[in-house]
Design a protein around this motif. Structure first.
Motif, PDB file in Angstrom:
ATOM      1  N   ASN A 113       0.816  -1.219   0.000  1.00 10.32           N
ATOM      2  CA  ASN A 113       0.000   0.000   0.000  1.00 10.32           C
ATOM      3  C   ASN A 113       0.853   1.275   0.000  1.00 10.32           C
ATOM      4  OD1 ASN A 113      -2.450  -1.408  -0.071  1.00 10.32           O
ATOM      5  ND2 ASN A 113      -2.385  -1.699   2.140  1.00 10.32           N
ATOM      6  N   GLY A 114       1.895   1.269  -0.820  1.00  6.09           N
ATOM      7  CA  GLY A 114       2.716   2.454  -1.033  1.00  6.09           C
ATOM      8  C   GLY A 114       3.877   2.630  -0.080  1.00  6.09           C
ATOM      9  N   ARG A 115       3.989   1.781   0.923  1.00  2.69           N
ATOM     10  CA  ARG A 115       5.104   1.885   1.869  1.00  2.69           C
ATOM     11  C   ARG A 115       6.001   0.651   1.720  1.00  2.69           C
ATOM     12  NH1 ARG A 115       0.879   3.997   5.603  1.00  2.69           N
ATOM     13  NH2 ARG A 115       1.513   6.079   6.211  1.00  2.69           N
ATOM     14  N   GLY A 116       7.314   0.922   1.632  1.00  2.00           N
ATOM     15  CA  GLY A 116       8.278  -0.163   1.531  1.00  2.00           C
ATOM     16  C   GLY A 116       8.588  -0.774   2.886  1.00  2.00           C
ATOM     17  N   ARG A 117       9.376  -1.840   2.861  1.00  2.00           N
ATOM     18  CA  ARG A 117       9.715  -2.544   4.112  1.00  2.00           C
ATOM     19  C   ARG A 117      10.409  -1.638   5.124  1.00  2.00           C
ATOM     20  NH1 ARG A 117      11.991  -7.955   1.176  1.00  2.00           N
ATOM     21  NH2 ARG A 117       9.963  -8.663   0.411  1.00  2.00           N
ATOM     22  N   GLY A 118      11.340  -0.799   4.661  1.00  4.34           N
ATOM     23  CA  GLY A 118      12.055   0.099   5.575  1.00  4.34           C
ATOM     24  C   GLY A 118      11.129   1.083   6.257  1.00  4.34           C
ATOM     25  N   THR A 119      10.153   1.572   5.524  1.00  6.42           N
ATOM     26  CA  THR A 119       9.192   2.523   6.092  1.00  6.42           C
ATOM     27  C   THR A 119       8.280   1.816   7.089  1.00  6.42           C
ATOM     28  OG1 THR A 119       9.261   3.800   4.054  1.00  6.42           O
ATOM     29  CG2 THR A 119       7.411   4.234   5.533  1.00  6.42           C
ATOM     30  N   HIS A 120       7.866   0.602   6.744  1.00  7.88           N
ATOM     31  CA  HIS A 120       7.007  -0.158   7.662  1.00  7.88           C
ATOM     32  C   HIS A 120       7.719  -0.476   8.976  1.00  7.88           C
ATOM     33  CE1 HIS A 120       3.232  -0.936   5.632  1.00  7.88           C
ATOM     34  NE2 HIS A 120       3.897  -1.027   4.494  1.00  7.88           N
ATOM     35  N   ARG A 121       9.043  -0.588   8.935  1.00 13.17           N
ATOM     36  CA  ARG A 121       9.810  -0.911  10.157  1.00 13.17           C
ATOM     37  C   ARG A 121       9.997   0.290  11.084  1.00 13.17           C
ATOM     38  NH1 ARG A 121      13.799  -3.908   6.473  1.00 13.17           N
ATOM     39  NH2 ARG A 121      12.897  -5.988   6.408  1.00 13.17           N
ATOM     40  N   LYS A 122       9.842   1.498  10.542  1.00  9.77           N
ATOM     41  CA  LYS A 122      10.007   2.691  11.376  1.00  9.77           C
ATOM     42  C   LYS A 122       8.817   2.816  12.329  1.00  9.77           C
ATOM     43  CE  LYS A 122      11.827   6.529   9.770  1.00  9.77           C
ATOM     44  NZ  LYS A 122      12.072   7.743   8.948  1.00  9.77           N
ATOM     45  N   PRO A 123       9.089   3.216  13.568  1.00  8.53           N
ATOM     46  CA  PRO A 123       7.975   3.381  14.523  1.00  8.53           C
ATOM     47  C   PRO A 123       7.182   4.658  14.254  1.00  8.53           C
ATOM     48  CG  PRO A 123      10.046   3.995  15.551  1.00  8.53           C
ATOM     49  CD  PRO A 123      10.389   3.469  14.177  1.00  8.53           C
ATOM     50  N   LYS A 124       5.991   4.705  14.799  1.00  4.76           N
ATOM     51  CA  LYS A 124       5.193   5.930  14.751  1.00  4.76           C
ATOM     52  C   LYS A 124       5.924   7.014  15.537  1.00  4.76           C
ATOM     53  CE  LYS A 124       0.524   4.054  14.446  1.00  4.76           C
ATOM     54  NZ  LYS A 124      -0.803   4.004  15.109  1.00  4.76           N
ATOM     55  N   TRP A 125       5.651   8.252  15.178  1.00  7.64           N
ATOM     56  CA  TRP A 125       6.189   9.390  15.916  1.00  7.64           C
ATOM     57  C   TRP A 125       5.012  10.259  16.316  1.00  7.64           C
ATOM     58  CZ3 TRP A 125       6.920  14.822  15.433  1.00  7.64           C
ATOM     59  CH2 TRP A 125       7.912  15.361  16.260  1.00  7.64           C
ATOM     60  N   ARG A 126       4.781  10.355  17.598  1.00  8.29           N
ATOM     61  CA  ARG A 126       3.672  11.149  18.140  1.00  8.29           C
ATOM     62  C   ARG A 126       2.336  10.776  17.506  1.00  8.29           C
ATOM     63  NH1 ARG A 126       5.460  17.155  19.810  1.00  8.29           N
ATOM     64  NH2 ARG A 126       7.229  16.594  21.088  1.00  8.29           N
TER      65      ARG A 126
END
Length: 162
Positions: A113-126
């Motif tokens: 859905n438009g996000r790569g594996r590296g982006t999915h691994r990043k945590p939420k911020w606020r």
């Protein structure tokens, strides 16, 4: 008319008072610039946390300047100088699962859905997920801090010459 009925008020030390006000004005501006620079650094932190992550080039390119005075305004500027930064910010997500091809290599099912594996691994911020609209989401996330910065600046200004 009787001249003895004149009422006169003299403010002695007006020059000294004007100097104090001028000093406070300069110190106040310095305090506000300092607080706005801190807010800019928080915005940089947020933007780096919320930008998508593949190789990290866009993340590394994000930076915010120190606050500076422009006319009657105090401004903090930030963002990226990379050509595709705006595209990454604005382009809508591509729904579905997609492969990635890079340097002759094939990575199946890399994008979801438009996000790569590296982006999915990043945590939420606020409370915000990394990905598109990373700068817009950063500003939304730090909006409560803006009022705190103004309050802190005012408290610091009121402490001048105490």
């Amino acid at each position: 008319m009787v001249k003895d009925d004149l009422f006169e008020i003299q403010w002695e030390g007006l020059d000294e008072f004007a100097k104090i006000l001028d000093k406070m004005d300069k110190q106040s501006e310095k305090i506000i610039m300092d607080e706005m620079t801190k807010l800019g650094m928080l915005a940089e932190e947020g933007a780096k946390a919320l930008v998508h992550h593949d190789h990290g080039d866009l993340e590394d390119s994000l930076s915010f300047d120190r606050a500076r005075k422009e006319g009657r305004n105090i401004v903090v500027r930030g963002g990226s100088n990379l050509e595709y930064a705006l595209r990454r910010h604005e382009e809508p997500y591509r729904p579905g699962v997609h492969d990635k091809y890079e340097n002759g290599r094939h990575y199946p099912n890399y994008y979801l859905n438009g996000r790569g594996r590296g982006t999915h691994r990043k945590p939420k911020w606020r409370g915000y997920k990394p990905g598109r609209k990373y700068l817009e989401n950063t500003i939304k996330a730090i909006e409560p801090d803006y009022n705190k910065v103004n309050t802190r600046a005012l408290e610091r200004i009121l402490e001048i010459d105490k």
